[in-house]
Design a protein around this motif. Structure first.
Motif, PDB file in Angstrom:
ATOM      1  N   PRO A 182      20.035 -12.613   1.341  1.00 55.88           N
ATOM      2  CA  PRO A 182      20.814 -12.460   0.301  1.00 55.88           C
ATOM      3  C   PRO A 182      22.321 -13.028   0.484  1.00 55.88           C
ATOM      4  N   LEU A 183      22.498 -12.996   1.746  1.00 55.68           N
ATOM      5  CA  LEU A 183      24.099 -13.660   1.922  1.00 55.68           C
ATOM      6  C   LEU A 183      24.205 -15.208   1.457  1.00 55.68           C
ATOM      7  N   VAL A 184      23.061 -15.903   1.830  1.00 57.73           N
ATOM      8  CA  VAL A 184      22.763 -17.243   1.198  1.00 57.73           C
ATOM      9  C   VAL A 184      23.127 -17.344  -0.388  1.00 57.73           C
ATOM     10  N   GLU A 185      22.850 -16.205  -0.959  1.00 57.14           N
ATOM     11  CA  GLU A 185      22.898 -16.268  -2.531  1.00 57.14           C
ATOM     12  C   GLU A 185      24.625 -16.066  -2.968  1.00 57.14           C
ATOM     13  N   ILE A 186      25.192 -15.422  -1.966  1.00 61.75           N
ATOM     14  CA  ILE A 186      26.464 -15.106  -2.374  1.00 61.75           C
ATOM     15  C   ILE A 186      27.422 -16.584  -1.777  1.00 61.75           C
TER      16      ILE A 186
END
Length: 192
Positions: A182-186
């Motif tokens: 999910p950090l990649v999406e940010i």
């Protein structure tokens, strides 16, 4: 007359890379290396000079295998965002494998830099290649209108490499790619 080398140096470097990756430079003794590689100390020194020489060979092997594969994956994506997402997620997955050993290059930077200038150069070169490859993907994507053109591609690439480095360190603490994805999406939101 010189003796012929009785072992496959590329296989030895690959195996040494795995040991350095799992234990780090300081945590790996010459004795550990000779046992793991199944060679004598004299053979190790004859082939690589010393532990540092084998470590540099292991870092170079990592560079030409794992790091090079990550850069190739940037060329395989249908669009820039997908290619970057795939590259970031794949790097996290590799780093989280094997009980969160992380990334050999980032581990090397944390353990050996600044006292080891050769390691610093190798890590800088690998990170620089990643940044250059990302900058080119981002430049082309901005020209095509796939991403916003309001940010300098080189600065954005530097951010993504810095983000990835932090993510790779985090993968040692949380060796679960699903928790980190999910950090990649940010990070990808910076492309908007």
């Amino acid at each position: 007359m010189a003796r012929t080398r009785e072992f496959d140096t590329e296989a030895a470097v690959s195996r040494a890379m795995e040991l350095f990756w799992a234990r780090g430079y300081e945590g790996t003794s010459v004795r550990d290396l000779t046992r793991h590689l199944g060679i004598g100390q004299g053979s190790l020194y004859a082939a690589f000079g010393d532990k540092d020489g084998l470590y540099r060979a292991a870092l170079e092997y990592y560079r030409t295998t794992f790091a090079a594969a990550a850069l190739r994956s940037l060329d395989e994506g249908a669009d820039a965002r997908s290619a970057i997402r795939t590259m970031l997620v794949e790097r996290v997955r590799i780093a989280a494998e094997h009980d969160g050993r992380g990334c050999l290059m980032i581990n090397a930077a944390c353990e050996r830099v600044p006292q080891d200038a050769a390691t610093r150069r190798t890590v800088r070169d690998v990170l620089g290649a990643s940044q250059d490859a990302l900058a080119e993907v981002l430049r082309v994507a901005a020209e095509r209108g796939e991403i916003a053109a309001r940010r300098d591609p080189h600065t954005l690439a530097a951010f993504l490499v810095t983000f990835l480095n932090g993510l790779l360190v985090s993968s040692k603490i949380t060796p679960d790619p699903r928790a980190l994805e999910p950090l990649v999406e940010i990070a990808l939101a910076t492309l908007d």
